[in-house]
Write a protein that holds these residues in place. Sequence first.
Motif, mmCIF file in Angstrom:
data_model
loop_
_atom_site.group_PDB
_atom_site.id
_atom_site.type_symbol
_atom_site.label_atom_id
_atom_site.label_comp_id
_atom_site.label_asym_id
_atom_site.label_seq_id
_atom_site.Cartn_x
_atom_site.Cartn_y
_atom_site.Cartn_z
ATOM 1 N N MET A 1 32.072 42.618 58.290
ATOM 2 C CA MET A 1 31.024 42.883 57.314
ATOM 3 C C MET A 1 31.467 42.316 55.969
ATOM 4 N N THR A 2 30.565 41.584 55.302
ATOM 5 C CA THR A 2 30.904 41.003 54.010
ATOM 6 C C THR A 2 30.554 41.958 52.885
ATOM 7 N N ASN A 3 31.237 41.790 51.791
ATOM 8 C CA ASN A 3 31.024 42.628 50.622
ATOM 9 C C ASN A 3 29.862 42.065 49.818
ATOM 10 N N GLN A 4 28.763 42.789 49.754
ATOM 11 C CA GLN A 4 27.580 42.319 49.048
ATOM 12 C C GLN A 4 27.385 43.014 47.705
ATOM 13 N N ARG A 5 28.404 43.704 47.230
ATOM 14 C CA ARG A 5 28.276 44.372 45.936
ATOM 15 C C ARG A 5 28.145 43.323 44.830
ATOM 16 N N PRO A 6 27.263 43.556 43.842
ATOM 17 C CA PRO A 6 27.177 42.627 42.718
ATOM 18 C C PRO A 6 28.510 42.552 41.983
ATOM 19 N N VAL A 7 28.817 41.362 41.472
ATOM 20 C CA VAL A 7 30.084 41.125 40.769
ATOM 21 C C VAL A 7 29.836 41.121 39.268
ATOM 22 N N VAL A 8 30.564 41.988 38.568
ATOM 23 C CA VAL A 8 30.492 42.054 37.116
ATOM 24 C C VAL A 8 31.836 41.574 36.566
ATOM 25 N N ALA A 9 31.789 40.542 35.721
ATOM 26 C CA ALA A 9 32.994 40.077 35.034
ATOM 27 C C ALA A 9 33.055 40.770 33.685
ATOM 28 N N VAL A 10 34.247 41.235 33.322
ATOM 29 C CA VAL A 10 34.452 41.915 32.046
ATOM 30 C C VAL A 10 35.550 41.179 31.285
ATOM 31 N N VAL A 11 35.263 40.844 30.013
ATOM 32 C CA VAL A 11 36.244 40.166 29.169
ATOM 33 C C VAL A 11 36.468 41.007 27.926
ATOM 34 N N ASP A 12 37.698 41.441 27.724
ATOM 35 C CA ASP A 12 38.064 42.203 26.532
ATOM 36 C C ASP A 12 39.565 42.049 26.340
ATOM 37 N N ASP A 13 40.006 41.872 25.101
ATOM 38 C CA ASP A 13 41.434 41.694 24.841
ATOM 39 C C ASP A 13 42.184 43.028 24.792
ATOM 40 N N ASP A 14 41.476 44.142 24.943
ATOM 41 C CA ASP A 14 42.101 45.472 24.959
ATOM 42 C C ASP A 14 42.199 45.952 26.409
ATOM 43 N N PRO A 15 43.421 46.023 26.954
ATOM 44 C CA PRO A 15 43.589 46.432 28.357
ATOM 45 C C PRO A 15 42.998 47.817 28.652
ATOM 46 N N ARG A 16 42.994 48.712 27.663
ATOM 47 C CA ARG A 16 42.439 50.055 27.887
ATOM 48 C C ARG A 16 40.930 49.993 28.085
ATOM 49 N N VAL A 17 40.269 49.128 27.332
ATOM 50 C CA VAL A 17 38.822 48.968 27.497
ATOM 51 C C VAL A 17 38.532 48.351 28.857
ATOM 52 N N LEU A 18 39.327 47.342 29.236
ATOM 53 C CA LEU A 18 39.140 46.725 30.554
ATOM 54 C C LEU A 18 39.271 47.767 31.660
ATOM 55 N N GLU A 19 40.307 48.579 31.583
ATOM 56 C CA GLU A 19 40.537 49.594 32.614
ATOM 57 C C GLU A 19 39.387 50.593 32.661
ATOM 58 N N SER A 20 38.931 51.021 31.505
ATOM 59 C CA SER A 20 37.829 51.975 31.435
ATOM 60 C C SER A 20 36.555 51.395 32.040
ATOM 61 N N LEU A 21 36.237 50.147 31.700
ATOM 62 C CA LEU A 21 35.041 49.511 32.253
ATOM 63 C C LEU A 21 35.180 49.262 33.751
ATOM 64 N N GLU A 22 36.373 48.879 34.193
ATOM 65 C CA GLU A 22 36.610 48.697 35.634
ATOM 66 C C GLU A 22 36.298 49.984 36.385
ATOM 67 N N GLU A 23 36.833 51.104 35.894
ATOM 68 C CA GLU A 23 36.618 52.393 36.558
ATOM 69 C C GLU A 23 35.136 52.757 36.583
ATOM 70 N N LEU A 24 34.454 52.579 35.458
ATOM 71 C CA LEU A 24 33.030 52.887 35.373
ATOM 72 C C LEU A 24 32.221 52.047 36.356
ATOM 73 N N LEU A 25 32.465 50.746 36.342
ATOM 74 C CA LEU A 25 31.683 49.830 37.174
ATOM 75 C C LEU A 25 31.985 49.995 38.660
ATOM 76 N N GLU A 26 33.252 50.192 39.000
ATOM 77 C CA GLU A 26 33.603 50.397 40.404
ATOM 78 C C GLU A 26 33.008 51.697 40.927
ATOM 79 N N ALA A 27 32.983 52.733 40.097
ATOM 80 C CA ALA A 27 32.372 53.999 40.500
ATOM 81 C C ALA A 27 30.869 53.837 40.732
ATOM 82 N N ALA A 28 30.270 52.853 40.053
ATOM 83 C CA ALA A 28 28.834 52.572 40.216
ATOM 84 C C ALA A 28 28.591 51.548 41.320
ATOM 85 N N ASP A 29 29.629 51.247 42.093
ATOM 86 C CA ASP A 29 29.558 50.365 43.259
ATOM 87 C C ASP A 29 29.398 48.879 42.923
#
Length: 119
Positions: A1-29
């Motif tokens: 089965m292939t992964n059909q989840r939409p891909v969101v790219a996030v660009v931020d120079d603050d690693p904490r913001v990146l991590e926070s957005l990753e968690e939010l977006l991954e939780a939203a599938d």
Amino acid sequence: MTNQRPVVAVVDDDPRVLESLEELLEAADYSVRSFLSADLLLRAGLSGIDVLITDIGMPGMDGFELRDAVKAARPDLPVFLITGRHEITDQDRAKGIGGLFRKPFDAQILLAAIGDVLR
């Protein structure tokens, strides 16, 4: 089965913001690709990305420049800008530029906006 989840790219120079957005977006599938600079994203390429979220204030290429470069290459790619600079947000709203979120932003409003552009 292939992964059909939409891909969101996030660009931020603050690693904490990146991590926070990753968690939010991954939780939203969403599948997330994170980058600490615009240059790293552009070197990785834009193929396979469904939505881009980028900080405005970054060293090197800023979020406005990245948005312009992305729109030149992929005019159809939705781009959301985020910023902690209140004056930038006010100026851009005055210019009628949409897709701009001021930190700290409401996660549910961001997720709704992403969902809207993917429909």
